[in-house]
Design a protein around this motif. Structure first.
Motif, short mmCIF file in Angstrom:
data_model
loop_
_atom_site.label_atom_id
_atom_site.label_comp_id
_atom_site.label_asym_id
_atom_site.label_seq_id
_atom_site.Cartn_x
_atom_site.Cartn_y
_atom_site.Cartn_z
N THR A 9 0.85 -1.19 0.00
CA THR A 9 0.00 0.00 0.00
C THR A 9 0.88 1.24 0.00
N ARG A 63 4.19 0.39 2.11
CA ARG A 63 4.13 -0.55 3.24
C ARG A 63 3.71 -1.92 2.77
N ASP A 65 1.87 -4.82 4.59
CA ASP A 65 1.12 -4.88 5.83
C ASP A 65 1.40 -3.56 6.58
N ALA A 66 1.93 -3.60 7.79
CA ALA A 66 2.15 -2.35 8.51
C ALA A 66 3.60 -1.87 8.43
#
Length: 384
Positions: A9, A63, A65-66
């Motif tokens: 993302t 990113r 995931d985080a």
């Protein structure tokens, strides 16, 4: 890789302060100081890179995931100044059709023609160039902007972005290469006898003018030095009809955040500052940036910006000195032409086609110019 790519993302950030310094620097690495959180935040916190100067931060963070796996130093530009890769003609062509070229997205180090990576990927994250190219294209379209430009990127990024359909451009700078010299005299020994005499005379005259020279770094640089250097910086900008983008506070913040990377070549006359040359030291190169002088001193510019930079690079085992943009006069001082790379994605089909044709011709011209300039090499040939 497809499954991993699907979890990527992208977010855009109007201030580098929104991005944790450790996360940014983990992606940027330590090799090039201009890409560090410390340097870029000093530009923003000092008011040097902002909407007022036409460099509105829009830093890209990718990113998985985080976890932050890649970052791009990115700016929404309302003009084409301070980039050193000129696209004014492209802007004029698009605006003649009634469409807007500005704002555009620029992945760059503001006001600094310093080659280095622009797609800053964490070493543990295998992020393909194509995935980042696609993310930047989507960001550009979602923001309604005309184009994305990566200037002074690496050759590897340039090649990968070309494979992703971006337009590729080359430029030229002059770099000095350290061939394992023991000292400046060892470097001089590799030059032709005529060039060697010229450099020796220039150094002799510069050092016979009664000036005191210093190479300052870290805590040795005080606010007094920055006051003097800012005056030098302004005098150079005024003479060249440029814009003084860098504020006085930028230099203080640079010293506070990156003092160990700063190398300030400084000249005094009877204790009064008369000239300065600002450099930043990377893992492999010494990067020359700004210079200024008060008064008329023989060959002081060459001594402070080129010869003392070579001295410092040799002493500290650096591979090269990159002395910034332009300067054919650098050749006879051992700074040889090297290609620089830029990649461009343009949304408008017609403009993209026209620019592609232009770049093909321009690249051939630059390659021919570099070959011709290489013939002016000051280095010895045969028995010279």
């Amino acid at each position: 890789m497809a499954d991993a790519a699907a979890t990527l993302t992208l977010t855009m950030h109007p201030a580098i302060a929104e991005i944790d310094a450790a996360d940014w620097d983990a992606c940027a690495g330590e090799g090039n100081p201009f890409l560090s959180h410390g340097f870029l935040s000093a530009l923003e916190d000092s008011g040097s890179a902002n909407a007022r100067t036409g460099w509105l931060p829009q830093h890209a963070v990718l990113r998985r995931d985080a976890a932050i796996v890649a970052v791009v130093p990115m700016y929404a530009k309302s003009h084409s100044y301070g980039e050193y890769v000129f696209d004014h003609g492209w802007a004029n062509a698009l605006e003649r059709t009634g469409e807007r070229y500005y704002p555009k997205l620029q992945a760059a180090v503001p006001f600094s023609p310093v080659p280095g990576p622009r797609l800053l990927r964490h070493p543990d994250a295998a992020i393909p160039v194509a995935a980042m190219a696609n993310a930047l294209e989507q960001a550009c379209q979602s923001l309604g902007l005309s184009s994305v430009h990566l200037t002074f990127c690496t050759e590897q990024e340039w090649a990968g972005l070309g494979e992703a359909g971006w337009l590729r451009r080359i430029g030229m700078q002059f770099h000095w290469q350290n061939e394992g010299y023991a000292d400046f005299e060892a470097f001089l020994a590799t030059l032709s006898s005529r060039k060697r005499k010229i450099l020796r005379r220039e150094r002799r005259d510069a050092n016979a003018a009664g000036l005191t020279f210093h190479a300052l770094s870290g805590s040795d640089i005080t606010e007094r030095h920055w006051d003097a250097f800012y005056a030098f910086y302004h005098s150079t900008v005024d003479r060249k009809w440029g814009s003084a983008y860098l504020t006085r506070s930028f230099f203080s913040l640079l010293g506070q955040r990156m003092g160990d990377r700063v190398v300030l070549m400084y000249a005094e006359n009877a204790g009064k500052p008369v000239a300065g040359a600002l450099n930043l030291a990377g893992d492999e190169a010494l990067y020359g940036r700004n210079w200024g002088c008060r008064g008329d001193w023989p060959f002081l510019h060459f001594e402070l910006c080129y010869y003392r930079a070579i001295d410092w690079a040799i002493e500290h085992g650096l591979q090269r000195v990159e002395a910034g943009a332009q300067g054919r006069h650098k050749i006879q001082r051992g700074y040889m032409p090297k290609p620089t790379y830029s990649a461009h994605w343009i949304a408008h089909t017609g403009l993209r086609r026209a620019v592609a044709s232009f770049l093909t011709e321009e690249r051939a011209g630059i390659e021919a110019e570099m070959a011709a300039l290489a013939e002016e090499s000051p280095f010895r040939k045969g028995d010279d």
